[in-house]
Every structure is written in C-alpha cells, then in structure tokens.
Design an enzyme around this catalytic site. Structure first.
Site, PDB file in Angstrom:
ATOM      1  N   LYS A 118     -11.469  -3.783  -4.720  1.00  0.00           N
ATOM      2  CA  LYS A 118     -10.290  -4.423  -5.205  1.00  0.00           C
ATOM      3  C   LYS A 118      -9.687  -5.473  -4.173  1.00  0.00           C
ATOM      4  O   LYS A 118      -9.203  -6.595  -4.539  1.00  0.00           O
ATOM      5  CB  LYS A 118      -9.262  -3.192  -5.620  1.00  0.00           C
ATOM      6  CG  LYS A 118      -7.772  -3.881  -5.886  1.00  0.00           C
ATOM      7  CD  LYS A 118      -6.773  -2.913  -6.176  1.00  0.00           C
ATOM      8  CE  LYS A 118      -6.077  -2.004  -4.974  1.00  0.00           C
ATOM      9  NZ  LYS A 118      -5.014  -2.657  -4.386  1.00  0.00           N
ATOM     10  N   ASN A 119      -9.551  -4.923  -2.907  1.00  0.00           N
ATOM     11  CA  ASN A 119      -8.847  -5.674  -1.784  1.00  0.00           C
ATOM     12  C   ASN A 119      -9.739  -6.738  -1.090  1.00  0.00           C
ATOM     13  O   ASN A 119      -9.382  -7.485  -0.481  1.00  0.00           O
ATOM     14  CB  ASN A 119      -8.299  -4.712  -0.737  1.00  0.00           C
ATOM     15  CG  ASN A 119      -7.417  -3.791  -1.315  1.00  0.00           C
ATOM     16  OD1 ASN A 119      -6.717  -3.997  -2.386  1.00  0.00           O
ATOM     17  ND2 ASN A 119      -6.886  -2.873  -0.504  1.00  0.00           N
ATOM     18  N   CYS A 165       8.292  -2.293  -2.520  1.00  0.00           N
ATOM     19  CA  CYS A 165       7.380  -1.295  -3.168  1.00  0.00           C
ATOM     20  C   CYS A 165       7.584   0.172  -2.622  1.00  0.00           C
ATOM     21  O   CYS A 165       8.219   0.524  -1.748  1.00  0.00           O
ATOM     22  CB  CYS A 165       5.898  -1.708  -3.184  1.00  0.00           C
ATOM     23  SG  CYS A 165       4.926  -1.089  -2.140  1.00  0.00           S
ATOM     24  N   ARG A 223       7.619  -3.929   2.882  1.00  0.00           N
ATOM     25  CA  ARG A 223       6.141  -4.912   2.985  1.00  0.00           C
ATOM     26  C   ARG A 223       6.652  -6.410   2.835  1.00  0.00           C
ATOM     27  O   ARG A 223       6.435  -6.855   1.746  1.00  0.00           O
ATOM     28  CB  ARG A 223       5.383  -4.440   1.606  1.00  0.00           C
ATOM     29  CG  ARG A 223       5.010  -2.941   2.104  1.00  0.00           C
ATOM     30  CD  ARG A 223       4.024  -2.603   0.825  1.00  0.00           C
ATOM     31  NE  ARG A 223       2.723  -3.341   0.765  1.00  0.00           N
ATOM     32  CZ  ARG A 223       1.718  -3.130   0.054  1.00  0.00           C
ATOM     33  NH1 ARG A 223       1.963  -2.252  -1.102  1.00  0.00           N
ATOM     34  NH2 ARG A 223       0.509  -3.748   0.011  1.00  0.00           N
ATOM     35  N   ASP A 225       7.092 -12.077   5.813  1.00  0.00           N
ATOM     36  CA  ASP A 225       7.778 -13.107   6.912  1.00  0.00           C
ATOM     37  C   ASP A 225       6.499 -13.558   7.569  1.00  0.00           C
ATOM     38  O   ASP A 225       6.745 -14.925   8.099  1.00  0.00           O
ATOM     39  CB  ASP A 225       8.599 -12.184   7.683  1.00  0.00           C
ATOM     40  CG  ASP A 225       7.940 -11.042   8.367  1.00  0.00           C
ATOM     41  OD1 ASP A 225       7.721 -10.227   7.611  1.00  0.00           O
ATOM     42  OD2 ASP A 225       7.925 -11.014   9.657  1.00  0.00           O
ATOM     43  N   ASP A 258      -5.266   3.274   3.661  1.00  0.00           N
ATOM     44  CA  ASP A 258      -5.373   3.681   2.138  1.00  0.00           C
ATOM     45  C   ASP A 258      -6.226   4.901   1.868  1.00  0.00           C
ATOM     46  O   ASP A 258      -6.389   5.316   0.903  1.00  0.00           O
ATOM     47  CB  ASP A 258      -6.370   2.418   1.693  1.00  0.00           C
ATOM     48  CG  ASP A 258      -5.189   1.015   1.575  1.00  0.00           C
ATOM     49  OD1 ASP A 258      -5.972   0.145   1.182  1.00  0.00           O
ATOM     50  OD2 ASP A 258      -4.250   1.442   1.820  1.00  0.00           O
ATOM     51  N   ILE A 277       0.922   2.560   9.604  1.00  0.00           N
ATOM     52  CA  ILE A 277       1.078   1.180   8.980  1.00  0.00           C
ATOM     53  C   ILE A 277       2.383   1.000   8.109  1.00  0.00           C
ATOM     54  O   ILE A 277       3.109   0.164   8.302  1.00  0.00           O
ATOM     55  CB  ILE A 277       0.035   0.947   8.238  1.00  0.00           C
ATOM     56  CG1 ILE A 277      -1.438   1.163   9.125  1.00  0.00           C
ATOM     57  CG2 ILE A 277       0.076  -0.505   7.810  1.00  0.00           C
ATOM     58  CD1 ILE A 277      -1.407   0.166  10.169  1.00  0.00           C
ATOM     59  N   ARG A 333      -4.797   1.245 -11.444  1.00  0.00           N
ATOM     60  CA  ARG A 333      -4.631  -0.253 -10.488  1.00  0.00           C
ATOM     61  C   ARG A 333      -5.833  -0.404  -9.554  1.00  0.00           C
ATOM     62  O   ARG A 333      -6.288  -1.417  -9.374  1.00  0.00           O
ATOM     63  CB  ARG A 333      -3.110  -0.184  -9.566  1.00  0.00           C
ATOM     64  CG  ARG A 333      -2.221  -0.246 -10.491  1.00  0.00           C
ATOM     65  CD  ARG A 333      -0.915  -0.429  -9.683  1.00  0.00           C
ATOM     66  NE  ARG A 333      -0.986  -1.673  -9.008  1.00  0.00           N
ATOM     67  CZ  ARG A 333      -0.026  -2.167  -8.238  1.00  0.00           C
ATOM     68  NH1 ARG A 333       1.045  -1.675  -8.280  1.00  0.00           N
ATOM     69  NH2 ARG A 333      -0.118  -3.454  -7.611  1.00  0.00           N
TER      70      ARG A 333
END
Ligand code: EPZ
Length: 416
Positions: free
Chosen positions: A22-23, A116, A121, A124, A304, A326, A396
């Site tokens: 996915k990423n 989220c 998140r 910037d 993740d 993170i 997702r």
C-alpha cells in the site's frame, strides 16, 4: 458497518501470497501525474486507500484502464490542480499529489489533511521543502495553495525523518531546474520503489534508501511500466499472527531483506524463521517469549508493526516494553487489548506488556488501520468468540484478510 467474527485458539498452517505494498503504491500512483504519458503498474493492491487515491487522480484528469492484471494510468491531459477536502480527509496520503501537481502544472491546491487517530501528522516539512525549491505557498481556508512557474533545485534538510515528505519532495524535484539534495531523507523500501519508478520515467534520482537523496531535474518525464514491491507490513502482520497462534506459514512474493528488524524480533520470541529471495517461512511451537521493541524509522522496527507485535507480547511468557517514538498517539489498541484480558500499562510513550496465559474473546472496536490488525491477532489466540467492529479501518490496508487467514485455518468470518 462490517464486522469480523473470529473464533480463537486454532494453530495456523499454510501459505500466503503477499500483496503489493500500500505504502509504495500510493506515492507511485501520484507519480503518474508527472508525465504526459501512461504509467503501467502491476501488483497494485485492491485496497480502500488505493480506490480513494484513484478517485482523486480521476478527478485531476488521469484516465485509468486495466490491461490484464496491470493498472494503466494516462495523465496526458490533466483537468484540475485541486485535491478537495472531502477526498483528502479520508486519506492523508492524498498530500502526495502536491509535489507532482506543482512540478507538472506550476500550481496546486490541496486540502490540509487534518488530524488523524494516531497523531497530529502535520505536513510542515512538505511545505518547507517546496518553499526551499521556490514555491510560493499559503494556507487558505484549510487548503495548501502553491504556485511556482518552475521549481528550482535546493538543498533541503528535513527536521525529522518523514516518509511521504521525502516522497513528495523527491517527486517535485524530478522536474525542477538544477539539483536537489534531500538530507535526513527517509530510507524506507517504499521510497526506493518510488525512486525506481521515477528513474524508469526518465528522472535522475540517486541515493534512495540512504538518508541523502540527490535529484537532477530534467525537462520532462515519460511513461514506464513497474511492478509494485511486496507489502512488508502485511507480511509482518501474518508472521506475528502465526508467532502468536502457533503453527507455520510460508509467505510468497516477499524477500526477507526489507523486514530484518521484524524478523530479528520474531526470532527473539522463539519463532524459527528461514527466508529466500522471494519467500519467508516461520514456524512457532509453544508460547512466544516476551520481547521489547522500540519503533524507529527504517531500518529500525517499523511503527506500522507496533500494534501487531504488542498482540504477540500480550500472550508471551514474561514482560516486555513497547516504545512508540514516531507517533504521539499510537496506543489506541491497548484499551481494546485490555478488553480481551491483556495486562498492559502505559507510561508516556511506552507500554509495559505483562504476558498472560490466556486472552478471552469479547467485542472490540478497531480505531485505526494497524490497531485493528493487532486486534485480529489477539482474537486469533483468545478463547472463544471475538467480534471486531468498524473493520473499514482494516480494509484500508489489507486485501481480503479474512480469506488469507481462512486459508491458514483460522475461523474468521465477515459479518455484513
Ligand atoms: C508514512 O506516513 C506511512 N504512510 C505510515 O503508514 C507510516 O506509519 C509512517 O510513514 C511512518 O513510517 C504512507 O506511506 C502512506 P511520516 P507519513 O511523515 O509519511 C511527523 C499505515 O499504517 N511529521 O514519516 O505520514 C509526523 O507527525 C500508515 O500504513 C511532521 O511533524 O509519516 C510523525 O510524527 C500509518 N511534519 C513523524 O513525523 C511533517 O511534515 C513521521 O511521519 C511530516 C511528518
């Protein structure tokens, strides 16, 4: 709203074909915007987030078609430079159209993603880097409004390691005049896969996979064909499931080298792991040992994978600490794991997990993508029935997870 019903306590055995990542797919889909040509992609996973991104690209004027199992994206003519809030709010990765639109059209209007579940998140660093390349950017009514007649090469040092920030800036820099240097760049394999596609399209990207990426801008890019890399997080999720439930699994279509940190930690739990060029085998007899982890940018232990590994520690023999470095709010699965009987105490960004002999099935609620994966793993080892609500979070990022788990012998049923 779909739910998953799982009867726990079964050993798992069998094979899993790992899907495309996915990423990696999400930024690669956005790279299609950079060329007035077609990008042909194999192994694009069938996921909600991919469908959302394709909806956004269609709205921008990209024409999508299928040729066999390849997705073909034709971005010859674009119709818009705007990514609207109603789409961006459902998927933060939409911010990845900002760099390509600015580079291709000289303008972009992309809704700010908003917060989220797992943290603020912000974006910037994406904005800081584009400004360094000469873009004029303002925030107007919740939108990032960016203009640049032509981006120019710059040296950018991001304040922290950001995966999509690195990807956005790398894509923007491919069409800038001059050379761009991204220091403190993300080293994730998905960044490397994107760089592969960009170079196949005629870009000149070097250093992807290191913390220093150099991009020589070119006048234009052309079409290419690419097969998306394997999803190391899906792979790690299935390995954690078998480490927790016991049994053995062979993952096909994935190489161990992109997930060393996860494999090292799973070996420490007592799992027996062997790996080849495109397969990984894990066997687990008996109860896992407790193993502590601390998430970090690649090549460290992936954030993740944190929730999934916590589910393994929840039933392991001993006590472990899990530190999330993170995101500031990525322990939502803890409250739900406690409903299943887990003994976990949170101290700041560290969870202290005391392994228990048994978890017991209950009704729980998914809160975000990887948290729900952690709940699935816990449900596979809990006594009795667990029903996981709001599994749209799971859809997702996991392609038909109940079918893949069912093929391993798990009792998983989707309740419509
Ligand atoms: C990517 O998100 C992944 N998503 C995430 O996967 C993953 O958890 C994350 O990288 C970390 O590995 C995709 O690739 C589509 P970051 P991203 O920018 O790029 C802060 C999943 O489950 N930050 O690397 O959004 C940020 O708040 C998802 O598949 C800024 O402060 O993450 C975070 O604390 C979840 N300003 C840290 O940096 C910025 O401009 C790392 O974020 C950018 C980031």
């Amino acid at each position: 709203m779909d739910r998953l019903r799982i009867i726990g306590g079964r050993r798992l055995a069998g094979e899993v074909q790992v899907s495309g990542a996915k990423n990696a797919a999400l930024p690669i889909l956005c790279a299609s915007l950079l060329a007035a040509d077609t990008l042909s992609l194999a192994r694009v996973p069938s996921l909600q987030d991919v469908r959302t991104m394709l909806r956004l690209l269609r709205q921008l004027g990209v024409r999508e078609s299928r040729q066999g199992d390849s997705l073909v994206l034709d971005a010859t003519t674009l119709a818009s430079h705007e990514a609207p809030y109603d789409l961006v709010k459902t998927m933060r990765a939409s911010i990845l159209v900002l760099g390509p639109l600015l580079a291709r059209l000289g303008e972009a209007r992309v809704s700010l993603p908003g917060g989220c579940a797992i943290g603020a998140r912000p974006v910037d660093q994406h904005i800081k880097g584009l400004r360094a390349m000469g873009a004029r950017i303002s925030i107007e009514h919740g939108y990032v409004v960016a203009r640049a007649s032509r981006l120019r090469g710059a040296r950018i040092v991001t304040d922290m390691v950001t995966v999509t920030g690195t990807e956005n800036l790398m894509m923007a820099a491919t069409l800038a005049s001059g050379t761009t240097l991204i220091e403190n760049a993300a080293r994730e394999p998905e960044v490397v896969d994107l760089a592969r596609v960009l170079n196949a399209m005629g870009a000149q990207v070097s250093g992807a996979g290191t913390d220093r990426i150099e991009i020589q801008g070119v006048e234009s890019l052309h079409g290419a064909s690419h097969s998306v890399m394997a999803d190391r997080i899906e792979a790690g999720t299935f390995l954690c499931a078998v480490a927790a439930a016991g049994g053995e699994v062979v993952l096909r279509g994935v190489e161990g080298a992109i997930m060393d940190a996860t494999l090292d930690k799973l070996r420490a739990t007592g799992a027996e792991i062997t790996a080849g060029p495109d397969w990984i085998r894990l066997a687990m007899q008996g109860r896992p040992r407790s193993v502590s982890v601390r998430t970090a940018p690649f090549p460290g232990f992936a954030t993740d994978m944190q929730a999934q590994f916590m589910a393994v520690d929840a039933i392991a023999g001993g006590t472990a600490t899990i530190t999330e470095t993170i995101f500031e709010n990525r322990f939502m699965h803890v409250l739900e794991l406690q409903r299943l009987g887990a003994d976990i105490a949170i101290e700041g960004n560290t969870a202290v997990v005391r392994g228990v002999e048994r978890l017991s099935g209950a009704t729980v609620m998914a809160t975000d993508l990887r948290a729900s994966a952690g709940l699935v793993i816990a449900a596979l080892v809990a006594d009795g029935e667990t029903v996981i609500d709001r599994i749209y979070h799971l859809d997702r990022g996991y392609e038909s997870i109940e079918k893949k788990l069912g093929a391993l012998g798990a009792a998983v049923e989707r309740l419509r």
